[in-house]
Design a protein around this motif. Structure first.
Motif, short mmCIF file in Angstrom:
data_model
loop_
_atom_site.label_atom_id
_atom_site.label_comp_id
_atom_site.label_asym_id
_atom_site.label_seq_id
_atom_site.Cartn_x
_atom_site.Cartn_y
_atom_site.Cartn_z
N ARG A 61 9.10 9.42 6.88
CA ARG A 61 8.94 9.11 5.46
C ARG A 61 7.70 9.81 4.89
NH1 ARG A 61 8.07 3.01 3.77
NH2 ARG A 61 5.95 3.52 4.44
N PHE A 113 9.70 -0.23 4.54
CA PHE A 113 10.13 -1.29 3.64
C PHE A 113 11.23 -2.10 4.34
CE2 PHE A 113 8.74 2.18 0.78
CZ PHE A 113 7.53 1.59 0.46
N ILE A 142 -7.02 7.98 0.41
CA ILE A 142 -5.66 8.03 -0.14
C ILE A 142 -5.53 7.24 -1.44
CG2 ILE A 142 -4.60 8.41 2.11
CD1 ILE A 142 -3.87 5.51 2.27
N LEU A 169 -6.46 4.09 -2.24
CA LEU A 169 -6.19 2.65 -2.27
C LEU A 169 -7.45 1.84 -2.50
CD1 LEU A 169 -3.59 2.25 0.62
CD2 LEU A 169 -3.21 2.01 -1.83
N PHE A 177 1.07 4.56 7.86
CA PHE A 177 0.17 3.40 7.98
C PHE A 177 0.19 2.87 9.42
CE2 PHE A 177 0.96 3.68 3.49
CZ PHE A 177 -0.25 3.33 2.93
N ARG A 183 -1.66 12.33 -5.32
CA ARG A 183 -1.07 11.51 -4.26
C ARG A 183 0.26 12.10 -3.78
NH1 ARG A 183 -2.88 6.76 -7.01
NH2 ARG A 183 -0.82 6.50 -7.90
N ASP A 206 0.84 -1.20 0.00
CA ASP A 206 0.00 0.00 0.00
C ASP A 206 0.87 1.25 0.00
OD1 ASP A 206 -2.31 -1.44 0.01
OD2 ASP A 206 -2.63 -1.32 2.17
N ALA A 207 1.92 1.21 0.82
CA ALA A 207 2.81 2.37 0.91
C ALA A 207 3.44 2.66 -0.45
CB ALA A 207 3.88 2.13 1.96
N LEU A 208 3.83 1.60 -1.17
CA LEU A 208 4.41 1.80 -2.50
C LEU A 208 3.38 2.44 -3.43
CD1 LEU A 208 6.43 -1.46 -3.26
CD2 LEU A 208 7.31 0.85 -3.01
N ARG A 209 2.15 1.92 -3.38
CA ARG A 209 1.11 2.45 -4.28
C ARG A 209 0.86 3.92 -3.99
NH1 ARG A 209 -1.84 -2.96 -4.08
NH2 ARG A 209 -1.25 -3.83 -6.09
N VAL A 210 0.82 4.27 -2.69
CA VAL A 210 0.56 5.67 -2.34
C VAL A 210 1.72 6.55 -2.83
CG1 VAL A 210 0.35 7.27 -0.41
CG2 VAL A 210 -0.94 5.17 -0.41
N LEU A 211 2.92 5.99 -2.81
CA LEU A 211 4.07 6.75 -3.31
C LEU A 211 4.08 6.84 -4.83
CD1 LEU A 211 7.00 5.52 -1.05
CD2 LEU A 211 6.19 7.86 -1.27
N GLY A 212 3.13 6.17 -5.46
CA GLY A 212 3.06 6.22 -6.91
C GLY A 212 4.00 5.23 -7.57
N VAL A 213 4.46 4.25 -6.81
CA VAL A 213 5.38 3.25 -7.37
C VAL A 213 4.58 1.99 -7.67
CG1 VAL A 213 7.41 1.84 -6.89
CG2 VAL A 213 7.27 4.16 -6.01
N ALA A 240 4.57 0.37 7.96
CA ALA A 240 4.81 0.01 6.55
C ALA A 240 6.18 0.44 6.06
CB ALA A 240 3.71 0.60 5.65
N LEU A 295 12.39 9.34 -5.75
CA LEU A 295 11.38 9.19 -6.79
C LEU A 295 10.95 10.53 -7.38
CD1 LEU A 295 9.08 6.48 -5.15
CD2 LEU A 295 10.53 6.19 -7.15
N TYR A 296 10.78 11.52 -6.51
CA TYR A 296 10.13 12.74 -6.98
C TYR A 296 10.95 14.02 -6.84
CZ TYR A 296 6.15 9.66 -7.11
OH TYR A 296 5.33 8.62 -7.39
#
Lengths: 388, 276
Positions: free
Chosen positions: B177, B117, B75, B77, B111, B104, A257-264, B115, B132-133
């Motif tokens: 994060r 990684f 969010i 999901l 979370f 987003r 979920d965290a990846l999806r929210v980050l747009g990954v 969450a 990433l951004y």
């Protein structure tokens, strides 16, 4: 709450043998009966049956049943269980269970329960509906697998253009787990398979004086079929299951979920490296497996056939051609991708609990193995049609 | 156990229970008549509220009332069966994927389970959104990650794996994060869950400090009363029995003025009386 942990001693039972076995007596009363209990009613005792007491109460004319602890020396959950069962039977038989003579702790529990607010689970589907829902679930899963494959392919093209988002450490770890770490088990299994093929071949072919063909049989079987299939099965049980469990755990930890929210895209970030690793590493493992399988055949074959190692290897080399290797390597390439996709697919679709992790791993392994065998059959048909 | 009578569940949301409606500050999130369901099972219906800039909005309710599910709808999901989630003028669920992706980037999420990684160090976890951004050279990126970790009191833990940290530290790392890209809206799912009272209080203070320093709006899902009272400027109460919101307002306002027995039972930590 009722004294279930430490057996209670009742004041009225002073002077009694504390370990006397539980006993009961039913005395007739106007409008019903009085149940007199005595002895130690504990979980370790051989308890009378509530059904037997209820049967006697019915035989005496039913009505009100009044339990009473007359000379009970000790009691715990055993007495509670007996009285609960008895109360239920009496009430179900239209009688009255009058618990007023019992200690408070027991009385509270034996009181008829208040009607609870019902939250019935949705009814389980039956008949054709069940078949339909099962089929729809399979179709949804198949669609999701195709979608995942599509995302991985797109991710691969982005990788070629240098646009894919990968985590270098994860890629390295996945590649080494899919290759170097698998070497010992691939070696052992294929060595043994080669040896078994040689043993069976020797026993059978020696009867016809064709023992020298054992080397040919082992070489062709290993290179065309067994090395690729056995390696894929080993990888399904080892690496595919690990992929499924790892992604399922990440799902449970909300990492996906965290990846999806980050747009990954999880397909690109997590699945692509795994699919690439197994697709590229399985052919290498296949070549290694071929060598080990032939070595296993050599060890058994040369022993049983009294052939020198050099003669055995000569026969092996003579029996093989490039087509055999191309066929085996092509298979292992497809098998690798299949095992990785299956593991990742079921890992990503897992629920969010510990049982789901095990279920994802099991389903991934079973699907991979069945898939490998089915694809192998398809290869066999195509190879035959092409004359390879 | 909280239990309410059926008659209460059948009534519409009492407008008198919508206690806090400040009209002056800008609305950053607007939820309108959201219908949430898992398959055929409706979780909540008629969910409507607004989150204003710089405010902390709390989503309250008992276990199983759909608080975290509502957050997942906010969010991106989980798609609602009906209704709207608007960020500014943009309806999230009616937008194409690229617009959704841009939206987003405006929010950070902590979370419930943090969450983090597991394959990455703490540093890499916080650095990932920036890699990433953000277009930062590596030395600047490293400085910024260290600063974010220092903000949550985790300086010196950059090279630790998430598994080597305590629950409170993992939450703070998750918050670092979530704050990495300086989000406009911060979503926190049960930030205090599983923490001891002191760690929980520290996390509350941290959220308040971050809100004050960055001006971010915060949406918090929680059923921890001390956190709710310490943080909530505004909020909504979801009821598991009715499967709809039954009150709106800050936790303190609801405690003082809301007459609904479930809300009172929840906020006073007392079992509700049975009706009927």
């Amino acid at each position: 709450m009722i004294a279930e942990r430490a057996p209670s001693r009742l004041d009225g039972a002073a002077g009694q043998d504390p370990d006397a076995p539980p006993s009961w007596a039913l005395r007739a009363e106007p409008g019903g009966a009085r149940l007199e209990l005595s002895g130690a009613w504990t979980l370790g005792s051989a308890l009378p049956s509530a059904a037997e007491v209820a049967a006697r109460w019915r035989a005496q004319g039913a009505g009100v049943l009044i339990p009473e602890l007359v000379a009970v020396t000790r009691w715990d959950g055993a007495l509670l269980a007996f009285l609960l069962a008895l109360a239920q039977t009496v009430r179900a038989g239209g009688g009255t269970f009058d618990e007023r003579g019992l200690p408070d702790a027991l009385r509270r529990v034996l009181r008829p329960p208040e009607p609870a607010q019902a939250h019935p689970p949705p009814p389980a589907p039956r008949g054709l509906r069940r078949v339909g829902e099962w089929a729809l679930a399979r179709l949804t899963s198949f669609n999701a697998a195709l979608e995942l494959l599509g995302e991985v392919v797109l991710g691969f093209f982005r990788l070629l253009r240098g646009q894919a988002r990968l985590y270098a450490d994860d890629v390295w770890q996945v590649f080494s787990a899919s290759s170097a770490h698998a070497l010992p088990i691939v070696a052992i299994v294929n060595l043994l398979v080669g040896a078994i093929l040689a043993f069976i071949g020797s026993v059978q072919l020696l009867q016809f004086g064709a023992g020298m063909y054992v080397a040919d049989g082992v070489a062709i079987a290993m290179v065309r079929e067994m090395a690729a299939v056995i390696t894929a099965v080993v990888l399904a049980g080892r690496t595919g299951a690990a992929f499924a469990a790892q992604l399922a755990t990440m799902q449970g930890n909300e990492e996906i979920d965290a990846l999806r929210v980050l747009g990954v895209s999880p397909a690109e970030f997590l699945v692509l490296p795994r699919v690439l690793a197994l697709t590229l590493m399985t052919p290498l493992l296949y070549l290694y497996a071929c060598a080990l399988g032939i070595l296993g055949g050599l060890l058994v074959g040369s022993g049983m056939l009294e052939l020198s190692a050099a003669s055995y290897l000569d026969r092996t080399i003579g029996a093989l051609n490039t087509h055999n290797f191309v066929l085996g390597a092509s298979k292992s390439l497809v098998f690798g991708a299949l095992v990785a996709l299956s593991g990742c697919h079921y890992g990503l679709r897992a629920g969010r609990n510990a049982a789901a992790v095990g279920q994802a791993a099991t389903t991934a392994v079973v699907t991979s193995i069945v898939g490998v065998i089915a694809v192998d059959a398809l290869f066999a048909v195509c190879a035959n049609a092409l004359g390879v | 156990m909280i239990s309410v009578g059926t008659s209460l569940c059948q009534t519409e949301v009492d407008e008198s229970m919508v206690l806090h409606q400040p009209a002056h500050s800008e609305v950053v999130v607007e939820v309108e008549r959201l219908l949430m369901a898992y398959g055929r099972r409706v979780i909540q219906r008629e969910v409507s509220f607004r989150v204003r800039r710089g405010k902390i909005f709390v989503i309250m309710g008992g276990s199983g009332s759909g608080k975290s599910t509502l957050l997942r709808h906010l969010i991106g999901l989980q798609r609602p069966l009906a209704g709207h989630v608007r960020y500014g003028a943009t309806d999230y669920w009616a937008s194409p994927p690229e617009v959704q992706a841009r939206l987003r980037r405006r929010f950070g999420v902590l979370f419930q389970s943090s969450a983090l990684f597991s394959a990455m160090s703490l540093f890499e976890n916080v650095a990932l959104p920036l890699r990433l951004y953000a277009r930062l050279p590596e030395p600047e990126l490293r400085q910024l990650v260290r600063h974010k970790l220092a903000l949550v009191g985790l300086q010196g833990f950059e090279d630790y794996d998430p598994s080597a940290l305590s629950g409170g530290m993992r939450k703070r790392a998750g918050l670092a994060r979530a704050m990495a890209l300086d989000p406009e809206i911060l979503f926190l799912d049960e930030p205090s869950a599983g923490l001891d009272p002191i760690s929980s209080r520290r996390l509350d203070d941290l959220v308040l400090r971050l809100r004050d320093e960055t001006g971010a709006s915060v949406v918090i899902v929680s059923h921890e009363l001390p956190s709710l009272f310490a943080l909530g400027d505004d909020g909504i109460f979801l009821d598991a029995e009715c499967r709809r919101p039954i009150a709106q307002g800050s936790p303190r306002e609801l405690l003082e003025h809301c007459r609904h027995p479930t809300v009172q039972a929840f906020l006073r930590r007392e079992p509700a009386e049975r009706h009927g």
